[in-house]
Design an enzyme around this catalytic site. Sequence first.
Site, PDB file in Angstrom:
ATOM      1  N   TYR A 144      28.818   1.290 -10.512  1.00 53.62           N
ATOM      2  CA  TYR A 144      29.268   0.398 -11.570  1.00 53.62           C
ATOM      3  C   TYR A 144      30.219   1.193 -12.452  1.00 53.62           C
ATOM      4  CZ  TYR A 144      29.098  -2.337 -15.933  1.00 53.62           C
ATOM      5  OH  TYR A 144      29.425  -3.055 -17.062  1.00 53.62           O
ATOM      6  N   ASP A 239      34.254   8.843 -11.948  1.00 54.83           N
ATOM      7  CA  ASP A 239      33.728   8.131 -13.118  1.00 54.83           C
ATOM      8  C   ASP A 239      32.501   8.908 -13.585  1.00 54.83           C
ATOM      9  OD1 ASP A 239      32.442   4.757 -13.793  1.00 54.83           O
ATOM     10  OD2 ASP A 239      32.380   6.631 -14.920  1.00 54.83           O
ATOM     11  N   LYS A 267      29.805   7.525 -23.269  1.00 58.78           N
ATOM     12  CA  LYS A 267      28.403   7.837 -23.619  1.00 58.78           C
ATOM     13  C   LYS A 267      28.252   9.129 -24.431  1.00 58.78           C
ATOM     14  CE  LYS A 267      26.811   5.224 -19.620  1.00 58.78           C
ATOM     15  NZ  LYS A 267      25.991   4.089 -20.065  1.00 58.78           N
TER      16      LYS A 267
HETATM   17  P1  KE4 Z   1      30.681   0.964 -21.093  1.00 66.45           P
HETATM   18  O1  KE4 Z   1      31.889   0.089 -21.016  1.00 66.45           O
HETATM   19  O2  KE4 Z   1      29.387   0.182 -21.011  1.00 66.45           O
HETATM   20  O3  KE4 Z   1      30.716   1.963 -22.268  1.00 66.45           O
HETATM   21  O4  KE4 Z   1      30.701   1.928 -19.796  1.00 66.45           O
HETATM   22  C1  KE4 Z   1      30.751   1.332 -18.528  1.00 66.45           C
HETATM   23  C2  KE4 Z   1      30.270   2.321 -17.491  1.00 66.45           C
HETATM   24  C3  KE4 Z   1      31.209   2.980 -16.714  1.00 66.45           C
HETATM   25  N1  KE4 Z   1      30.833   3.880 -15.778  1.00 66.45           N
HETATM   26  C4  KE4 Z   1      29.521   4.183 -15.593  1.00 66.45           C
HETATM   27  C5  KE4 Z   1      29.148   5.192 -14.557  1.00 66.45           C
HETATM   28  C6  KE4 Z   1      28.522   3.545 -16.383  1.00 66.45           C
HETATM   29  O5  KE4 Z   1      27.218   3.863 -16.170  1.00 66.45           O
HETATM   30  C7  KE4 Z   1      28.888   2.603 -17.347  1.00 66.45           C
HETATM   31  C8  KE4 Z   1      27.870   1.862 -18.199  1.00 66.45           C
HETATM   32  N2  KE4 Z   1      26.515   2.056 -17.837  1.00 66.45           N
HETATM   33  C9  KE4 Z   1      25.591   0.984 -18.173  1.00 66.45           C
HETATM   34  C10 KE4 Z   1      24.196   1.421 -17.712  1.00 66.45           C
HETATM   35  N3  KE4 Z   1      24.001   1.240 -16.362  1.00 66.45           N
HETATM   36  C11 KE4 Z   1      25.612   0.663 -19.621  1.00 66.45           C
HETATM   37  C12 KE4 Z   1      24.501  -0.259 -20.077  1.00 66.45           C
HETATM   38  C13 KE4 Z   1      25.007  -1.636 -20.338  1.00 66.45           C
HETATM   39  O6  KE4 Z   1      25.805  -2.155 -19.536  1.00 66.45           O
HETATM   40  O7  KE4 Z   1      24.550  -2.195 -21.358  1.00 66.45           O
END
Ligand code: KE4
Length: 427
Positions: A144, A239, A267
């Site tokens: 993801y 990523d 993060k």
């Molecule tokens: P954000 O746009 O949510 O800051 O980051 C997206 C993203 C991109 N790449 C990786 C590897 C990620 O894990 C994420 C976001 N992770 C999720 C948890 N699986 C965030 C939690 C959520 O979607 O509320």
Amino acid sequence: MKIKKSQKLYKKALKSMPGGVNSPVRAFKAVGGNPIFIERAKGSKLYDVDGNQYIDYVLSWGPLILGHAYPSVVKALSKAIEKGTSYGAPTRLEIELAELVKAAFPSMEKIRMVNSGTEATMSAIRVARGFTNRSKVIKFEGCYHGHVDGLLVSAGSGGATLGIPDSLGVPNSYAAETIVLPFNDKEAFKSTVKEHWRDIACVIIEPIVGNMGCILPKEDFLIALREETEKYGILLIFDEVMTGFRVSFGGAQSYYGVKPDLTCLGKVIGGGLPVGAYGGKREIMQMVAPEGAVYQAGTLSGNPLAMTAGIETLKILKKSSTYKRLEKTMAHLEEGLREAAKRAGIKVKFYRAGTMFCTYFTDIEVIDAKTAKTSDTEKFKKFFWGMLQKGIYIAPSQFEAGFISLSHNIKDIEKTIEAAYKTFKEL
Ligand code: KE4
């Protein structure tokens, strides 16, 4: 467990927000029941609106690697806020955070700050397309990368054919630019690239997959990606939004010694405030406006508060003692969880990289999305609620990673192991 106030708030939230939440995974859909509402957090603990206390293994999905409301971060933020919150003009703080990141990720010769992981991956792909003048993107099933239109795509029939949208609102034409391959399948990757390389701008991958639980790359998988992309002039994008500063100070690329062309972060580098970043080779990043012709912008990118929280967090992570302490705590938890499952007679597969980890309820080695899905999600559901009722807050989905922080102490770990043993027994 008292949950009356959470339930009341949830009913109210449903009236104003889709699913009552601002991000789907928080709605507890994968485990049933209703989400609990948090009042405050401190160190390794969450406190909900009904006064229940939990040891937190979600840590806002990774960012709070020091723990909640960490004193030096709070102190720095309260000083910074006196000077205003955002100017829409450059500050020295952005240089400071960029330099701290570059010191840990030497492959990121130039960096652009954004406000989320999604913005980071979306922008990195645009730069890759601008740099290579090609349009296709390879991603891997189960990875993801945020809610980027072109990446909300699952494998079309026959693997390497064009992707199909896995979200409403994503036009087929966008999905058609994405090829989805199985994670850890070197052969599928090599044959796809051999056939389609002329159209492929980049490969984007979570080098350690944190969005299907925690899936480690096979020995030579990342090296194969690096070699093949090099051969065909395809950009390799790591990523590391989740793995950055989490699996080691230098992320997965230093953990495995594989250097990507572009890296996405998020993060941890925001220390709990909204930050993302992307960066890489100078010759690639000079494509980014205003230097180059690839446009990308953001009102709050690099804002002083987020930079301050990130700088304070990375300063503490820079101390080598930090990762030694994190590793000690994580090893203690890993050993305890494995032992608890064994004693309770429950078959689990436990994986971790640095301080991100996952317990799957399966006895099959988990190496990709397909094998991750052999996990018994009914058992996971019971495990989730059993742990919550014992004051342990883990991710409300089998297919998410767990995290620890510098604030998790021996008492927390022992309580968690005890709770896990009792809950495994209840399954
Ligand atoms: P954000 O746009 O949510 O800051 O980051 C997206 C993203 C991109 N790449 C990786 C590897 C990620 O894990 C994420 C976001 N992770 C999720 C948890 N699986 C965030 C939690 C959520 O979607 O509320």
